[in-house]
Design a protein around this motif. Sequence first.
Motif, PDB file in Angstrom:
ATOM      1  N   VAL A  34       0.848  -1.186   0.000  1.00  0.00           N
ATOM      2  CA  VAL A  34       0.000   0.000   0.000  1.00  0.00           C
ATOM      3  C   VAL A  34       0.885   1.237   0.000  1.00  0.00           C
ATOM      4  CG1 VAL A  34      -1.842  -1.140   1.285  1.00  0.00           C
ATOM      5  CG2 VAL A  34      -0.115   0.166   2.515  1.00  0.00           C
ATOM      6  N   SER A  35       0.358   2.303  -0.549  1.00  0.00           N
ATOM      7  CA  SER A  35       1.078   3.564  -0.579  1.00  0.00           C
ATOM      8  C   SER A  35       0.124   4.605  -0.009  1.00  0.00           C
ATOM      9  CB  SER A  35       1.439   3.822  -2.031  1.00  0.00           C
ATOM     10  OG  SER A  35       2.201   4.934  -2.191  1.00  0.00           O
ATOM     11  N   MET A  36       0.583   5.321   1.019  1.00  0.00           N
ATOM     12  CA  MET A  36      -0.363   6.126   1.799  1.00  0.00           C
ATOM     13  C   MET A  36      -0.004   7.598   1.816  1.00  0.00           C
ATOM     14  SD  MET A  36      -0.511   3.713   5.135  1.00  0.00           S
ATOM     15  CE  MET A  36       1.166   3.131   5.024  1.00  0.00           C
ATOM     16  N   VAL A  37      -1.041   8.415   1.835  1.00  0.00           N
ATOM     17  CA  VAL A  37      -0.872   9.823   2.191  1.00  0.00           C
ATOM     18  C   VAL A  37      -1.811  10.072   3.359  1.00  0.00           C
ATOM     19  CG1 VAL A  37      -1.133  12.216   1.481  1.00  0.00           C
ATOM     20  CG2 VAL A  37      -0.390  10.503  -0.184  1.00  0.00           C
ATOM     21  N   PHE A  38      -1.238  10.478   4.485  1.00  0.00           N
ATOM     22  CA  PHE A  38      -2.073  10.736   5.642  1.00  0.00           C
ATOM     23  C   PHE A  38      -2.203  12.217   5.902  1.00  0.00           C
ATOM     24  CE2 PHE A  38      -1.478   6.259   7.355  1.00  0.00           C
ATOM     25  CZ  PHE A  38      -2.694   5.897   6.816  1.00  0.00           C
TER      26      PHE A  38
ATOM     27  N   LEU B  46       2.267  18.491  -0.434  1.00  0.00           N
ATOM     28  CA  LEU B  46       2.530  18.128  -1.827  1.00  0.00           C
ATOM     29  C   LEU B  46       3.608  17.056  -1.935  1.00  0.00           C
ATOM     30  CD1 LEU B  46       2.770  21.335  -4.055  1.00  0.00           C
ATOM     31  CD2 LEU B  46       1.162  19.434  -4.206  1.00  0.00           C
ATOM     32  N   VAL B  47       4.677  17.214  -1.140  1.00  0.00           N
ATOM     33  CA  VAL B  47       5.763  16.230  -1.180  1.00  0.00           C
ATOM     34  C   VAL B  47       5.227  14.866  -0.726  1.00  0.00           C
ATOM     35  CG1 VAL B  47       8.020  15.589  -0.240  1.00  0.00           C
ATOM     36  CG2 VAL B  47       7.542  17.986  -0.852  1.00  0.00           C
ATOM     37  N   GLY B  48       4.351  14.888   0.272  1.00  0.00           N
ATOM     38  CA  GLY B  48       3.748  13.636   0.745  1.00  0.00           C
ATOM     39  C   GLY B  48       2.965  12.944  -0.363  1.00  0.00           C
ATOM     40  N   ILE B  49       2.217  13.734  -1.125  1.00  0.00           N
ATOM     41  CA  ILE B  49       1.457  13.173  -2.243  1.00  0.00           C
ATOM     42  C   ILE B  49       2.420  12.621  -3.295  1.00  0.00           C
ATOM     43  CG2 ILE B  49      -0.059  13.758  -4.187  1.00  0.00           C
ATOM     44  CD1 ILE B  49      -1.394  15.821  -2.312  1.00  0.00           C
ATOM     45  N   GLY B  50       3.450  13.425  -3.597  1.00  0.00           N
ATOM     46  CA  GLY B  50       4.444  12.984  -4.591  1.00  0.00           C
ATOM     47  C   GLY B  50       5.098  11.685  -4.171  1.00  0.00           C
ATOM     48  N   ARG B  51       5.430  11.577  -2.895  1.00  0.00           N
ATOM     49  CA  ARG B  51       6.113  10.373  -2.425  1.00  0.00           C
ATOM     50  C   ARG B  51       5.222   9.143  -2.582  1.00  0.00           C
ATOM     51  NH1 ARG B  51       8.044   9.978   3.700  1.00  0.00           N
ATOM     52  NH2 ARG B  51       5.785   9.962   3.926  1.00  0.00           N
ATOM     53  N   ALA B  52       3.915   9.309  -2.368  1.00  0.00           N
ATOM     54  CA  ALA B  52       3.011   8.162  -2.555  1.00  0.00           C
ATOM     55  C   ALA B  52       2.874   7.833  -4.039  1.00  0.00           C
ATOM     56  CB  ALA B  52       1.641   8.476  -1.968  1.00  0.00           C
ATOM     57  N   LEU B  53       2.778   8.863  -4.875  1.00  0.00           N
ATOM     58  CA  LEU B  53       2.457   8.625  -6.284  1.00  0.00           C
ATOM     59  C   LEU B  53       3.657   8.155  -7.111  1.00  0.00           C
ATOM     60  CD1 LEU B  53      -0.038  11.506  -7.210  1.00  0.00           C
ATOM     61  CD2 LEU B  53      -0.527   9.195  -6.419  1.00  0.00           C
ATOM     62  N   VAL B  54       4.890   8.285  -6.616  1.00  0.00           N
ATOM     63  CA  VAL B  54       6.013   7.734  -7.388  1.00  0.00           C
ATOM     64  C   VAL B  54       5.980   6.215  -7.353  1.00  0.00           C
ATOM     65  CG1 VAL B  54       7.603   9.678  -7.148  1.00  0.00           C
ATOM     66  CG2 VAL B  54       7.654   7.842  -5.466  1.00  0.00           C
ATOM     67  N   GLN B  55       5.238   5.682  -6.407  1.00  0.00           N
ATOM     68  CA  GLN B  55       5.194   4.220  -6.307  1.00  0.00           C
ATOM     69  C   GLN B  55       3.995   3.673  -7.087  1.00  0.00           C
ATOM     70  OE1 GLN B  55       6.023   2.888  -2.253  1.00  0.00           O
ATOM     71  NE2 GLN B  55       6.187   5.050  -1.689  1.00  0.00           N
ATOM     72  N   THR B  56       4.080   2.402  -7.436  1.00  0.00           N
ATOM     73  CA  THR B  56       2.953   1.749  -8.101  1.00  0.00           C
ATOM     74  C   THR B  56       2.538   0.566  -7.237  1.00  0.00           C
ATOM     75  OG1 THR B  56       4.057   2.311 -10.151  1.00  0.00           O
ATOM     76  CG2 THR B  56       2.108   0.938 -10.330  1.00  0.00           C
ATOM     77  N   PRO B  57       1.760   0.849  -6.195  1.00  0.00           N
ATOM     78  CA  PRO B  57       1.393  -0.205  -5.248  1.00  0.00           C
ATOM     79  C   PRO B  57       0.142  -0.944  -5.723  1.00  0.00           C
ATOM     80  CG  PRO B  57       0.470   1.853  -4.539  1.00  0.00           C
ATOM     81  CD  PRO B  57       1.144   2.133  -5.849  1.00  0.00           C
ATOM     82  N   ASP B  58      -0.377  -1.811  -4.885  1.00  0.00           N
ATOM     83  CA  ASP B  58      -1.669  -2.443  -5.185  1.00  0.00           C
ATOM     84  C   ASP B  58      -2.809  -1.485  -4.893  1.00  0.00           C
ATOM     85  OD1 ASP B  58      -0.574  -4.783  -6.049  1.00  0.00           O
ATOM     86  OD2 ASP B  58      -0.777  -5.810  -4.121  1.00  0.00           O
TER      87      ASP B  58
ATOM     88  N   TYR C 271      -3.605   2.791  -3.479  1.00  0.00           N
ATOM     89  CA  TYR C 271      -3.284   4.070  -2.851  1.00  0.00           C
ATOM     90  C   TYR C 271      -4.320   4.336  -1.773  1.00  0.00           C
ATOM     91  CZ  TYR C 271      -0.260   5.421  -6.803  1.00  0.00           C
ATOM     92  OH  TYR C 271       0.725   5.494  -7.745  1.00  0.00           O
ATOM     93  N   LEU C 272      -3.840   4.765  -0.609  1.00  0.00           N
ATOM     94  CA  LEU C 272      -4.739   5.148   0.474  1.00  0.00           C
ATOM     95  C   LEU C 272      -4.489   6.624   0.753  1.00  0.00           C
ATOM     96  CD1 LEU C 272      -4.163   2.079   2.829  1.00  0.00           C
ATOM     97  CD2 LEU C 272      -5.936   2.389   1.091  1.00  0.00           C
ATOM     98  N   LEU C 273      -5.421   7.456   0.365  1.00  0.00           N
ATOM     99  CA  LEU C 273      -5.218   8.893   0.460  1.00  0.00           C
ATOM    100  C   LEU C 273      -6.181   9.451   1.509  1.00  0.00           C
ATOM    101  CD1 LEU C 273      -5.105   9.690  -3.372  1.00  0.00           C
ATOM    102  CD2 LEU C 273      -3.241   8.959  -1.893  1.00  0.00           C
TER     103      LEU C 273
END
Length: 400
Positions: free
Chosen positions: A77-81, A141-153, A155-157
């Motif tokens: 999972v790739s998360m933005v909290f 914004l950096v938090g969003i970028g860090r999640a979106l550079v990944q290709t997980p199963d 995204y939890l935003l």
Amino acid sequence: MSGTGWERVTVVRDGTTVLRDVTLRAADGELLVVLGSSGSGKSTLLRVLAGLDEVTSGDVVIKGRTVTGLPTDRRRVSMVFEATALIPFLDVSRNLGWGLRTRGTPEAEVQARVSGRARQLRLGRLLSRRPAELSKGERGLVGIGRALVQTPDVYLLDEPLAGLDAAQRSTVRREVVDAVRRLGVTTIYVTHDQSEGLAVADRVALLHQGSVVQVGGPRELYERPVNLVAAGSVGTPSIGLLPARLVSSGRQAGFVVGPRTLPLWRPVPPALRDHIGRDVVLGLRPEDVHDAGTGEAPEAVALDGVVTEAAYTGRNTVVSLAVGAPPVTAPGVELSAGSSSGATLRSFFPAGAAVRPGDAVRVAVEAVRAHVFDAVTGQALWHPADDRTAGPGESSDDLR
Ligand SMILES: Nc1ncnc2c1ncn2[C@@H]1O[C@H](COP(=O)(O)OP(=O)(O)OP(=O)(O)O)[C@@H](O)[C@H]1O
Ligand SMILES: [Mg+2]
């Protein structure tokens, strides 16, 4: 079963039921918005999916695989909290690439993904700064970028746009939606902002006090709210509510509201037949409440009210008015706002309208535009959209 989500999940914390028997599934590649007011359990839903919190009972599923009990690092999972923690001693560029590097992604690919994403989110000039040297919005914004550079199963935003200004919100919202669509990654997007939710969602799940109230496309939620909670949660300005009684005389149905009767100009619809003579709640969207001075449809009925608020938006003035009927007290209404001073309607007046709190105004409404709810249970009984989809025997042409 495929998809990602929750199967009969209950979460109890210190004797409080935070999530109650939640069953909800996003299809693979779907952008599912979870909408709910503060404290409704949205973050908890994401946290149990990510493995940061445990479920009390039930299962969580990611891409068809039951992952209940698996540690976070085995869930892809790739998360933005809400308050995404960046790594303080790494600059933005390294923060962006952190997740990829920990998974052993080749350095050239890390670089390519980081610079591509930084360009899309306009982070270029921040790349060599540390988190402490960023504003709150920039850190978001950096938090969003860090999640979106990944290709997980998945995204939890969780409120990914919190902390951004209005202009950034719409740009970043578009970038987020583009990215998840292009990559086809299932995305659970949590927000309490219903206009943001409706704008991005394939489907919206409405959460209230830990339970799923309704799941559907944005338009379905707006046009066919299942109860007063859903009606009050979707739409800005919020829906106006009037206490009424359904009456039928001859082949004509109508709603008695205070001293007035709003005729439906047709017989009682089948879905309302059990409610003749009973109390109901009428829900009228602001776009269906008009300044009576402007010469409205001949089928409209005028209601007199007193302006309680006039909010200038630039494009129009949103007028709230108390219509001299008692406040609606059905279940779920505390959400629907403005009920303390009696039944309240909202209407769009022209931007230049000279209306002030305390002014007497007359508005025109049509009963056929009203959502009808059971006054005891708060459940929806009839929607204006039902009129268009009525079967051949029930069409309005037939009955007029
Ligand atoms: N340890 C706990 N004991 C009791 N209640 C808890 C505990 N942890 C969380 N809660 C409650 O669970 C509810 C849901 O919390 P959650 O953070 O999931 O809400 P939310 O929908 O994300 O709200 P917000 O929009 O404010 O972020 C809240 O009412 C919270 O007070
Ligand atoms: Mg939250």
